[in-house]
Design an enzyme around this catalytic site. Sequence first.
Site, PDB file in Angstrom:
ATOM      1  N   ILE A  92       0.861  -1.182   0.000  1.00 44.15           N
ATOM      2  CA  ILE A  92       0.000   0.000   0.000  1.00 44.15           C
ATOM      3  C   ILE A  92       0.897   1.232   0.000  1.00 44.15           C
ATOM      4  CG2 ILE A  92      -1.670   1.299   1.369  1.00 44.15           C
ATOM      5  CD1 ILE A  92      -2.664  -1.479   2.371  1.00 44.15           C
ATOM      6  N   HIS A 109      -6.508  -4.740 -10.756  1.00 42.02           N
ATOM      7  CA  HIS A 109      -7.055  -5.484  -9.620  1.00 42.02           C
ATOM      8  C   HIS A 109      -7.961  -6.608 -10.143  1.00 42.02           C
ATOM      9  CE1 HIS A 109      -8.376  -6.176  -5.521  1.00 42.02           C
ATOM     10  NE2 HIS A 109      -9.576  -6.366  -6.031  1.00 42.02           N
ATOM     11  N   GLY A 143      -7.048   5.261  -0.280  1.00 42.04           N
ATOM     12  CA  GLY A 143      -7.804   4.083   0.175  1.00 42.04           C
ATOM     13  C   GLY A 143      -7.399   2.854  -0.631  1.00 42.04           C
TER      14      GLY A 143
HETATM   15  C1  GAR Z   1      -2.793 -10.037 -10.579  1.00 44.89           C
HETATM   16  O1  GAR Z   1      -3.929 -10.862 -10.612  1.00 44.89           O
HETATM   17  C2  GAR Z   1      -3.155  -8.660 -10.066  1.00 44.89           C
HETATM   18  O2  GAR Z   1      -4.420  -8.230 -10.484  1.00 44.89           O
HETATM   19  C3  GAR Z   1      -3.121  -8.887  -8.579  1.00 44.89           C
HETATM   20  O3  GAR Z   1      -1.988  -9.681  -8.372  1.00 44.89           O
HETATM   21  C4  GAR Z   1      -1.793 -10.509  -9.528  1.00 44.89           C
HETATM   22  C5  GAR Z   1      -0.375 -10.361  -9.993  1.00 44.89           C
HETATM   23  O4  GAR Z   1      -0.080 -11.275 -11.001  1.00 44.89           O
HETATM   24  N1  GAR Z   1      -3.053  -7.664  -7.862  1.00 44.89           N
HETATM   25  C6  GAR Z   1      -3.717  -7.458  -6.722  1.00 44.89           C
HETATM   26  O5  GAR Z   1      -4.379  -8.297  -6.168  1.00 44.89           O
HETATM   27  C7  GAR Z   1      -3.567  -6.051  -6.154  1.00 44.89           C
HETATM   28  N2  GAR Z   1      -4.553  -5.826  -5.152  1.00 44.89           N
HETATM   29  P1  GAR Z   1       1.231 -11.090 -11.893  1.00 44.89           P
HETATM   30  O6  GAR Z   1       2.405 -10.923 -10.939  1.00 44.89           O
HETATM   31  O7  GAR Z   1       1.330 -12.387 -12.638  1.00 44.89           O
HETATM   32  O8  GAR Z   1       1.037  -9.909 -12.788  1.00 44.89           O
END
Ligand code: GAR
Length: 202
Positions: A92, A109, A143
Amino acid sequence: MNVGVLASGTGSNLQALIDAAGHDELGPARLAVVGVNVPDCGALTRARAAGLATFVIDHRAHPTRDAFDQAVLAALRPHAVDLVVLAGFMRILTPAFLAAFSGRVINVHPSLLPAFPGVHSQAQAFRHGAKISGCTVHFVETGVDSGPIIAQTAVAVRDDDDEERLRLRILAEEHRLLPAVVRQIAEGRVSVQGRRVHVAPG
Ligand code: GAR
């Protein structure tokens, strides 16, 4: 437009950006630098393999969020970054960081915000029994997962899904949506009025 990507994990969204850049699909956006907070993460390997500038700032080596964010800001500075893209960056950001890049930080997200913010959003949606989930690209505000929404893609939850199958189908849509939004921003087509984001046609 110089893009700085921050990541913590596998880096498949970073790879989608690298691939899009390779196919000339990011418009005037250029991947200037990739920063990670997890020293051995896949995103770092992918960035290095693509020949991108990288930095590693381990959050565990910094006593406070502020100290970590200041270190990240200092690492971004030499690359004259215009837009910060959070591609699976699981930290964050502090108000001080966001003030330094006001309106110029976006995040991908894995849910249709404002549903299922936070972590494990795909599993949250599956366990809740949602019939539709998806992914969101949004501007980052102080947020958690709450800033103005730029774009979303819906993904149907199938009767024969499990958490992993749903996660992978959502991820595939993230890989399309994130590069498309980066391009729209780089082309100057994205404007914000309050919570409403307008994307002008290309
Ligand atoms: C993805 O699904 C992204 O949306 C999520 O982490 C993953 C990363 O995958 N992000 C969150 O949850 C942020 N709150 P990656 O490392 O293969 O791109």
